[in-house]
Design an enzyme around this catalytic site. Sequence first.
Site, PDB file in Angstrom:
ATOM      1  N   TYR A 179       0.836  -1.199   0.000  1.00 19.50           N
ATOM      2  CA  TYR A 179       0.000   0.000   0.000  1.00 19.50           C
ATOM      3  C   TYR A 179       0.867   1.245   0.000  1.00 19.50           C
ATOM      4  O   TYR A 179       1.957   1.250   0.555  1.00 19.50           O
ATOM      5  CB  TYR A 179      -0.977   0.028   1.181  1.00 19.50           C
ATOM      6  CG  TYR A 179      -0.385  -0.148   2.571  1.00 19.50           C
ATOM      7  CD1 TYR A 179      -0.099  -1.411   3.074  1.00 19.50           C
ATOM      8  CD2 TYR A 179      -0.146   0.952   3.392  1.00 19.50           C
ATOM      9  CE1 TYR A 179       0.406  -1.571   4.358  1.00 19.50           C
ATOM     10  CE2 TYR A 179       0.354   0.799   4.684  1.00 19.50           C
ATOM     11  CZ  TYR A 179       0.634  -0.476   5.152  1.00 19.50           C
ATOM     12  OH  TYR A 179       1.141  -0.634   6.418  1.00 19.50           O
ATOM     13  N   GLN A 219       9.619  -5.903   6.093  1.00 16.45           N
ATOM     14  CA  GLN A 219       9.073  -4.702   5.465  1.00 16.45           C
ATOM     15  C   GLN A 219      10.106  -4.053   4.572  1.00 16.45           C
ATOM     16  O   GLN A 219      11.299  -4.121   4.843  1.00 16.45           O
ATOM     17  CB  GLN A 219       8.566  -3.745   6.547  1.00 16.45           C
ATOM     18  CG  GLN A 219       9.296  -2.438   6.708  1.00 16.45           C
ATOM     19  CD  GLN A 219      10.554  -2.557   7.570  1.00 16.45           C
ATOM     20  OE1 GLN A 219      11.140  -3.620   7.700  1.00 16.45           O
ATOM     21  NE2 GLN A 219      10.985  -1.460   8.131  1.00 16.45           N
TER      22      GLN A 219
HETATM   23  O1  76R Z   1      14.462   0.376   9.057  1.00 19.94           O
HETATM   24  C1  76R Z   1      14.491   0.209  10.279  1.00 19.94           C
HETATM   25  O2  76R Z   1      14.340  -0.894  10.824  1.00 19.94           O
HETATM   26  C2  76R Z   1      14.753   1.432  11.141  1.00 19.94           C
HETATM   27  C3  76R Z   1      13.571   1.930  11.781  1.00 19.94           C
HETATM   28  C4  76R Z   1      12.451   2.252  10.803  1.00 19.94           C
HETATM   29  C5  76R Z   1      12.339   3.370   9.977  1.00 19.94           C
HETATM   30  C6  76R Z   1      13.290   4.520   9.808  1.00 19.94           C
HETATM   31  C7  76R Z   1      11.290   1.432  10.586  1.00 19.94           C
HETATM   32  C8  76R Z   1      11.084   0.222  11.221  1.00 19.94           C
HETATM   33  N1  76R Z   1      10.477   2.057   9.696  1.00 19.94           N
HETATM   34  C9  76R Z   1      11.080   3.230   9.289  1.00 19.94           C
HETATM   35  C10 76R Z   1      10.605   4.145   8.359  1.00 19.94           C
HETATM   36 MN1  76R Z   1       8.607   1.470   9.170  1.00 19.94          MN
HETATM   37  N2  76R Z   1       6.815   0.819   8.557  1.00 19.94           N
HETATM   38  C11 76R Z   1       5.847   1.585   7.930  1.00 19.94           C
HETATM   39  C12 76R Z   1       4.638   0.833   7.894  1.00 19.94           C
HETATM   40  O3  76R Z   1       0.711   1.006   8.258  1.00 19.94           O
HETATM   41  C13 76R Z   1       1.361   1.859   8.891  1.00 19.94           C
HETATM   42  O4  76R Z   1       0.882   2.459   9.892  1.00 19.94           O
HETATM   43  C14 76R Z   1       2.740   2.240   8.459  1.00 19.94           C
HETATM   44  C15 76R Z   1       3.317   1.356   7.370  1.00 19.94           C
HETATM   45  C16 76R Z   1       4.876  -0.393   8.473  1.00 19.94           C
HETATM   46  C17 76R Z   1       3.886  -1.524   8.664  1.00 19.94           C
HETATM   47  C18 76R Z   1       6.253  -0.396   8.887  1.00 19.94           C
HETATM   48  C19 76R Z   1       6.891  -1.461   9.516  1.00 19.94           C
HETATM   49  N3  76R Z   1       8.372   3.174   8.067  1.00 19.94           N
HETATM   50  C20 76R Z   1       9.324   4.115   7.809  1.00 19.94           C
HETATM   51  C21 76R Z   1       8.790   5.104   6.906  1.00 19.94           C
HETATM   52  C22 76R Z   1       9.535   6.306   6.336  1.00 19.94           C
HETATM   53  C23 76R Z   1       9.206   7.467   7.232  1.00 19.94           C
HETATM   54  C24 76R Z   1       9.965   8.727   6.991  1.00 19.94           C
HETATM   55  O5  76R Z   1      11.098   8.703   6.469  1.00 19.94           O
HETATM   56  O6  76R Z   1       9.403   9.808   7.364  1.00 19.94           O
HETATM   57  C25 76R Z   1       7.485   4.742   6.640  1.00 19.94           C
HETATM   58  C26 76R Z   1       6.506   5.431   5.716  1.00 19.94           C
HETATM   59  C27 76R Z   1       7.231   3.535   7.379  1.00 19.94           C
HETATM   60  C28 76R Z   1       6.033   2.863   7.408  1.00 19.94           C
HETATM   61  N4  76R Z   1       8.924  -0.264  10.210  1.00 19.94           N
HETATM   62  C29 76R Z   1      10.040  -0.632  10.943  1.00 19.94           C
HETATM   63  C30 76R Z   1       8.126  -1.389  10.124  1.00 19.94           C
HETATM   64  C31 76R Z   1       8.764  -2.490  10.809  1.00 19.94           C
HETATM   65  C32 76R Z   1       8.223  -3.905  10.903  1.00 19.94           C
HETATM   66  C33 76R Z   1       9.955  -2.007  11.308  1.00 19.94           C
HETATM   67  C34 76R Z   1      10.982  -2.762  12.132  1.00 19.94           C
HETATM   68  C35 76R Z   1      11.978  -3.359  11.196  1.00 19.94           C
HETATM   69  C36 76R Z   1      13.004  -4.164  11.907  1.00 19.94           C
HETATM   70  O7  76R Z   1      13.697  -3.594  12.766  1.00 19.94           O
HETATM   71  O8  76R Z   1      13.131  -5.353  11.576  1.00 19.94           O
END
Ligand code: 76R
Length: 283
Positions: A179, A219
Amino acid sequence: MTPETSTAFSTEANAIDPVIPREGWHVIHLFYKIEHSQWDLFSDEEKREAKAHLSQLVQDIRSDDAQLLTFSMVSPKSDIGFMLLTADLHKANEFEKKLTLSLGADVLTPTYSYLSMTELSEYTTTREQYGESLVTEDGVEKDSTEYNEKLDEFDRRMKKYNSDRLYPNMPDWQVFCFYPMGKRRGEQDNWYDMEYEERRKLMMGHARVGRTYSGRVRQLITGSTGLDEMEWGVTLFAHNTQEIKDIVYEMRFDKVSSRYADFGDFYIGLQLPLNELFQRVGL
Ligand code: 76R
């Protein structure tokens, strides 16, 4: 080849400059509907040929510096999905056009697509922040052997982490969810008006929730500002839809999502090898 015999597009293999980002890859999500009325006009022989052609194309793309995943899409929003990752936008564009025509004209109708790029996060801990936390939180003496060893280990970890974000190896997990997502720029809640430190703090909360799904959800967040209608593509893989539903639900309560996130349509698919996919979708 001599200049006389050359044409604008085929002088030498590298006549057109590749469009390769400074870092990372281009990513295209492609979703199609199958026009069964068109397909049914084909003879059995033509159907076999069309399927062999698509199978060959998938193989050729995969051996040409690209990752290509194939999905049977769930619900009639779309029938077949592809996720394509490759550095050069010319290649991505060429592959995408070929995939659209791969089963013959008018058999696959595009229903949705999304262009984005892999990117580094601007919120990851820096070397300086980590060094500082060693001193203030863990009581390690600055410039001691332990301090330097810990920083070296941090460097190694970050190198792998950044490389996994920019050049990811996509998993073969069955359940695929895609999405698009953006962050609000409203009068009340404007993500882009906030100071960096505040955004970073909020993102740390987001990542904390995310990490509790380690091993259950993979992700890939790809940036699409200036490339497609929203700001990121969210690609999730799991072994079960339950994990997808749980993580998206839990994140809705996290401030980054509850207050600032907007979402597009959700696409759910099952990652299947092509021969099984053909059967599944009735080709
Ligand atoms: O990459 C990393 O593990 C570092 C921490 C991290 C960042 C910087 C992280 C972790 N995310 C990051 C950035 Mn995320 N993420 C989403 C969604 O449906 C929703 O409400 C949101 C959709 C999910 C499900 C998800 C999962 N993340 C981002 C960004 C960019 C934001 C910006 O730059 O302003 C978005 C749009 C976004 C959205 N995120 C994680 C996850 C998961 C599962 C993690 C943990 C990953 C891990 O440590 O293994």
